[in-house]
Design a protein around this motif. Structure first.
Motif, PDB file in Angstrom:
ATOM      1  N   TYR A  74       0.868  -1.188   0.000  1.00 23.82           N
ATOM      2  CA  TYR A  74       0.000   0.000   0.000  1.00 23.82           C
ATOM      3  C   TYR A  74       0.902   1.234   0.000  1.00 23.82           C
ATOM      4  O   TYR A  74       1.527   1.555   0.998  1.00 23.82           O
ATOM      5  CB  TYR A  74      -0.884  -0.033   1.248  1.00 23.82           C
ATOM      6  CG  TYR A  74      -1.919   1.051   1.345  1.00 23.82           C
ATOM      7  CD1 TYR A  74      -1.991   1.856   2.478  1.00 23.82           C
ATOM      8  CD2 TYR A  74      -2.841   1.255   0.333  1.00 23.82           C
ATOM      9  CE1 TYR A  74      -2.955   2.843   2.594  1.00 23.82           C
ATOM     10  CE2 TYR A  74      -3.812   2.240   0.439  1.00 23.82           C
ATOM     11  CZ  TYR A  74      -3.865   3.033   1.560  1.00 23.82           C
ATOM     12  OH  TYR A  74      -4.829   4.013   1.667  1.00 23.82           O
ATOM     13  N   PRO A 191      -6.364   2.483   6.055  1.00 20.84           N
ATOM     14  CA  PRO A 191      -7.669   3.054   5.688  1.00 20.84           C
ATOM     15  C   PRO A 191      -8.841   2.584   6.540  1.00 20.84           C
ATOM     16  O   PRO A 191      -9.704   3.369   6.914  1.00 20.84           O
ATOM     17  CB  PRO A 191      -7.847   2.619   4.224  1.00 20.84           C
ATOM     18  CG  PRO A 191      -6.922   1.467   4.036  1.00 20.84           C
ATOM     19  CD  PRO A 191      -5.768   1.713   4.951  1.00 20.84           C
ATOM     20  N   HIS A 239     -16.549  -2.848   0.383  1.00 21.06           N
ATOM     21  CA  HIS A 239     -15.178  -2.497   0.726  1.00 21.06           C
ATOM     22  C   HIS A 239     -14.380  -3.686   1.260  1.00 21.06           C
ATOM     23  O   HIS A 239     -13.435  -3.513   2.028  1.00 21.06           O
ATOM     24  CB  HIS A 239     -15.174  -1.377   1.767  1.00 21.06           C
ATOM     25  CG  HIS A 239     -15.822  -0.114   1.300  1.00 21.06           C
ATOM     26  ND1 HIS A 239     -15.232   0.762   0.411  1.00 21.06           N
ATOM     27  CD2 HIS A 239     -17.061   0.403   1.593  1.00 21.06           C
ATOM     28  CE1 HIS A 239     -16.044   1.777   0.190  1.00 21.06           C
ATOM     29  NE2 HIS A 239     -17.160   1.582   0.898  1.00 21.06           N
ATOM     30  N   MET A 242     -10.583  -3.507   0.637  1.00 19.12           N
ATOM     31  CA  MET A 242      -9.907  -2.513   1.474  1.00 19.12           C
ATOM     32  C   MET A 242      -9.768  -3.010   2.914  1.00 19.12           C
ATOM     33  O   MET A 242      -8.760  -2.780   3.577  1.00 19.12           O
ATOM     34  CB  MET A 242     -10.677  -1.194   1.450  1.00 19.12           C
ATOM     35  CG  MET A 242      -9.960  -0.040   2.158  1.00 19.12           C
ATOM     36  SD  MET A 242      -8.385   0.375   1.394  1.00 19.12           S
ATOM     37  CE  MET A 242      -8.966   1.253  -0.063  1.00 19.12           C
ATOM     38  N   SER A 246      -6.381  -3.607   4.971  1.00 18.11           N
ATOM     39  CA  SER A 246      -6.184  -2.988   6.287  1.00 18.11           C
ATOM     40  C   SER A 246      -5.760  -4.033   7.313  1.00 18.11           C
ATOM     41  O   SER A 246      -4.899  -3.772   8.170  1.00 18.11           O
ATOM     42  CB  SER A 246      -7.466  -2.290   6.746  1.00 18.11           C
ATOM     43  OG  SER A 246      -7.814  -1.246   5.860  1.00 18.11           O
TER      44      SER A 246
END
Length: 916
Positions: A74, A191, A239, A242, A246
């Motif tokens: 990331y 995030p 999501h 994501m 994370s």
């Protein structure tokens, strides 16, 4: 929280403290205007850790320069952070120099963060049973906490174990990654899930479980009722990638490839010259003066105060590969005044270990290794295993040929696997160190060599490798195996010479070694190898019953709460107890929230049923996982028995401890705990006989204090708790109620352990002033007990240690500590240690006496199979059990000559519980 009375491996998050020290006042500079504040802050913290925990192993870990694997995952990871200030960067090099001069291992690995290095080391160490203390201010590290790993924040002086993590974050360590992944982390630019904060994340984690469970059971989320719950399933689906990213970013890596293992993180001697130079450059005047004083003191040290340096000794190590060399060494061993011996094996498990080779030394600097079973590719031809052992057997079994070793109980057991009864054990360096100073937490050869000889041994990992690729000793080439093995024998001889000289200067310690510890080596080896027979089917049945009870307790808790909840969640318990049910707040967390720690639950359980249920739930869950599930898995397939390991050099007071499995912690006060003892059974034709001392520590207190009231009560054969109750409550002996006896018992045992009026009040659930009245009355009736306690505190403060009746010492480093809590704890230990230590000495002497009788008179009809604090457990022939019972109790009663008669009580049964 893990027990930090055991010296922990300390892992320091250097990068975390570097930044925190930089931004914290005072912002120091030297006369040249160079910034020094961050260096001062970090070193001050390290010195504090060293002073408080006195570790022998430690590492200070820093982030390396450049990006890490997380940046590849990331690109925005930590992208928002500004570059390191120049006046902070300039402090890194001198900080590293000082850390190295202090002898502290420093680690910085490119491509990973300090967290990952610490995570890898702490995981390796905790899995090996080592207590770990991680010094950090980083909340991410909470995911590393377990029953062996604790966090400490030295800047706030707070520690966190499992319960503290759960209390602070609302979830246990196992869900910290999930929490960070859901809510994100602004500091690291993780995030998270859009729109999810701490409350929402906790609601899902506490209500359903980890992220995987939340995703699988997304349909349950709306029922949780938090704001936005109805739209959360769709948000999770949208999501998911994501959230997965994370989670990966928040996960500390636990398998970093390192150049050293946790076992290699030994603190080295301070480089005083380098330290003086660094402190001078940084203008740390107080520390510089301290370093200069130490250098001066060192140069003035007398020969008797200094340790023997072995760096200049020229060694001659030989490998025995021919009959000619073997015959030379056999003659040498036969004629030697003292032989240092050591075995090399395939395993640390004494029941499974096979002999690979032996090493010998008869004079300092000279040793030999005899390889017998090295079987790697291209291994040189070795002497015949059986023939060579037969040649060695007369020497090893000759009681007139004196031997010394390091932890010879292990070597004795390994040799017994090959039909050799090791005799002539005269010394053991592990036990010499232990008797000399039991408070030194590590008595292994490597640490002793560093401490007493200023010598760094060849490490096992240096010759065998580490991790999954580590070789067993039979696979190690002789060119590396032989020097390692020969050095063990040589260093053992050197250690003995140094340690025996120290012991001999303290004459009262010699009988402790010769008459108590040394004879136990062979006794404990036999107990261990004999093992105990268990009923695995019964334990399996108990596991099923426990699982059912655990489930029933959960349902009871749900009924009282009128809703299902996580019994292990402090956040949910806080809401349930103090908001919904209106329980009184007993104690608050550092953040001001109502505490649900175990001590709070115990207090609340006196008035409310739900906390009692939760405590019982935790107790049964631990019982199931630790004993009923695990013990059957530990049965040795060859013997059909469970074989524990007894440790002589662990407990500071002289008590034995056991591990793998720990047979000394099986509960006795609960029905479920006692049921486990039913599974310890006698074989056909035998009975279990259990004998333990009655109120031995109180009898020792009577002897040590010479209190007339106590001596008279014991001499009359009175129930001592009832007699105490009669005195404290001023009633006739025959009129003492069961409740009065219970309270008097709490006073008797409480005072032995230094219990205060506050502690007694909590235990008896009475006002503090009433508890104080009991204590005051007790001391009026037994004034010599108070005199003994006051005199013992004074003696401990004056000489720094207390002694048992037989001369064993317990050193008390904190007896003059400025910290009141540590000093008071040391004072309590000073009072208790002579009693607990004397009791430990007496049971050991009883074991020696009983073992001698077993050897001389019972023809294999009696076997000592367990020692559990004040209790000895035997397997005896069923037809003579009554006769043996009387003899054993008599021998135990005569193990020591006190002014109070020792009393051993016993029972006989088909299992341990029946006999207890």
């Amino acid at each position: 929280m893990p027990d930090l009375t055991e010296t922990p491996l300390v892992l320091v998050d250097g990068s975390s403290y570097l930044y925190r020290a930089y931004y914290a006042p005072p912002h120091l500079t030297n006369s040249k205007g160079e910034a020094t504040g961050a260096v001062y802050g970090v070193i001050n913290m390290l010195r504090s850790l060293l002073k408080q925990y006195q570790p022998t192993q430690m590492a200070v870990v820093f982030d390396a320069k450049g990006s890490t694997f997380r940046n590849e995952m990331y690109a925005q990871y930590k992208a928002q952070r500004p570059p390191m200030p120049d006046d902070l960067r300039s402090q890194i090099e001198p900080l590293h120099r000082i850390i190295k001069a202090l002898g502290l291992p420093l680690i910085s690995i490119p491509g990973v963060e300090a967290d990952d290095v610490i995570g890898t080391l702490s995981t390796q160490a905790s899995l090996a049973g080592r207590s770990v203390l991680i010094s950090t201010g980083d909340k991410d590290m909470a995911q590393l906490v377990n029953d062996k790993v604790t966090l400490i924040n030295t800047m706030t002086d707070t520690t966190m174990g499992i319960s503290e993590v759960t209390e602070k974050f609302g979830v246990g360590p196992e869900l910290i990654i999930d929490l960070l992944a859901l809510q994100g982390d602004k500091a690291d630019n993780i995030p998270g899930l859009p729109g999810v904060g701490e409350k929402t994340a906790l609601a899902m984690l506490q209500g359903i479980g980890g992220i995987e469970d939340i995703i699988k059971q997304a349909e349950k989320i709306p029922a949780l009722g938090f704001r936005g719950a109805k739209t959360m399933p769709a948000k999770l689906a949208e999501h998911a990638d994501m959230l997965k990213l994370s989670y990966e970013l928040a996960t500390i890596k636990l398998d970093v490839e390192l150049d050293q293992t946790w076992q290699q993180l030994d603190i080295q001697p301070v480089d005083q010259d380098a330290l003086i130079q660094c402190y001078s450059e940084m203008e740390f005047k107080r520390w510089l003066a301290e370093a200069l004083n130490k250098e001066s003191d060192s140069s003035k040290a007398t020969q008797s105060d200094s340790t023997e340096s072995t760096t200049n000794i020229q060694v001659e190590y030989e490998t025995i590969l021919t009959e000619e060399v073997l015959d030379h060494w056999l003659k040498k061993l036969t004629e030697a005044q003292l032989i240092a011996i050591d075995t090399e094996t395939t395993s640390l498990n004494y029941m499974e270990a096979k002999l690979v080779g032996l090493s010998f030394s008869t004079e300092v600097g000279k040793a030999a290794y005899l390889p017998l079973r090295h079987d790697y590719l291209d291994a040189p031809e070795q002497l015949d295993f059986k023939v060579t052992l037969q040649k060695l057997k007369p020497i090893l079994e000759n009681a007139d040929i004196r031997k010394v070793g390091q932890n010879l109980k292990y070597d004795m057991s390994v040799l017994a696997n090959h039909g050799i009864k090791l005799s002539g054990i005269q010394f053991d360096t592990m036990l010499e160190s232990y008797v000399f100073n039991s408070v030194v937490s590590k008595h292994n050869m490597d640490d002793l060599a560093l401490k007493y000889l200023s010598h760094k041994n060849i490490k096992f990992e240096d010759v065998a490798g580490k991790g999954a690729k580590q070789l067993t000793f039979n696979q190690i080439p002789l060119e590396t195996a032989a020097p390692y093995a020969a050095e063990d024998a040589d260093i053992t001889l050197r250690l003995h010479q140094t340690l025996w000289s120290k012991l001999s200067s303290e004459k009262e310690l010699i009988p402790v070694f010769n008459d108590i510890e040394l004879p136990l080596i062979s006794i404990l080896s036999r107990i261990e190898r004999h093992g105990v027979l268990i009923d695995s089917m019964l334990l399996s049945q108990q596991s099923t019953e426990l699982a059912q009870k655990i489930d029933e307790l959960e349902q009871k808790a749900y009924t009282i709460a009128e809703e299902p909840f996580n019994l292990s969640s402090p956040k949910q318990l806080q809401t349930l107890f103090f908001e919904k049910l209106g329980y009184p707040v007993i104690k608050k967390t550092p953040k001001g929230a109502p505490s649900t720690a175990e001590e709070v639950l115990v207090e609340l359980s006196l008035d409310y049923p739900l906390p009692k249920i939760i405590l019982e739930h935790r107790s049964l869950s631990k019982l199931k996982s630790t004993y009923t599930d695990k013990l059957p898995l530990m049965v040795n397939p060859q013997t059909g028995r469970v074989h524990t390991s007894y440790h002589q050099a662990n407990a500071a007071t002289g008590r034995l401890s056991s591990s793998e499995p720990n047979l000394q912690n099986i509960p006795i006060r609960t029905e479920e705990g006692r049921k486990i003892r039913h599974a310890f059974i006698a074989p056909k034709g035998k009975k279990i006989l259990a004998a333990d001392y009655s109120q031995i520590e109180l009898r020792i207190m009577a002897h040590l204090s010479q209190d007339k009231g106590l001596l008279t009560a014991f001499a009359a054969g009175k129930d001592i708790h009832k007699a105490t109750a009669a005195e404290v409550f001023d009633v006739d002996f025959d009129d003492v109620t069961s409740d009065q006896r219970r309270r008097a018992k709490a006073v008797n045992f409480g005072l032995i352990y230094g219990m205060s009026a506050f502690g007694l009040a909590k235990q008896l659930d009475i006002p503090r002033n009433e508890a104080q009245m009991y204590i005051d009355t007790y001391f009026k009736r037994y004034p010599s007990v108070l005199t003994y306690m006051e005199e013992t505190r004074a003696i401990a403060a004056e000489q720094g240690y207390v002694s048992t009746l037989f001369g064993r010492r317990l050193y008390l480093p904190a007896i003059k500590d400025r910290n009141a809590m540590r000093r008071q704890a040391a004072e309590r230990a000073a009072i208790n240690a002579p009693m607990q230590g004397t009791a430990a000495d007496i049971i050991k002497k009883a074991m020696i006496s009983v073992d001698q009788w077993i050897t001389d008179e019972t023809q294999g009809e009696v076997a000592l199979i367990m020692q559990v604090h004040d209790e000895l457990v035997f397997e005896v022939n069923a037809d003579k059990a009554d006769i043996f019972q009387e003899k054993i109790c008599d021998l135990m009663a005569k193990a020591a000559n006190l002014d109070v008669e020792l009393l051993a009580e016993s029972g006989i049964g088909d299992n341990w519980e029946q006999a207890h």
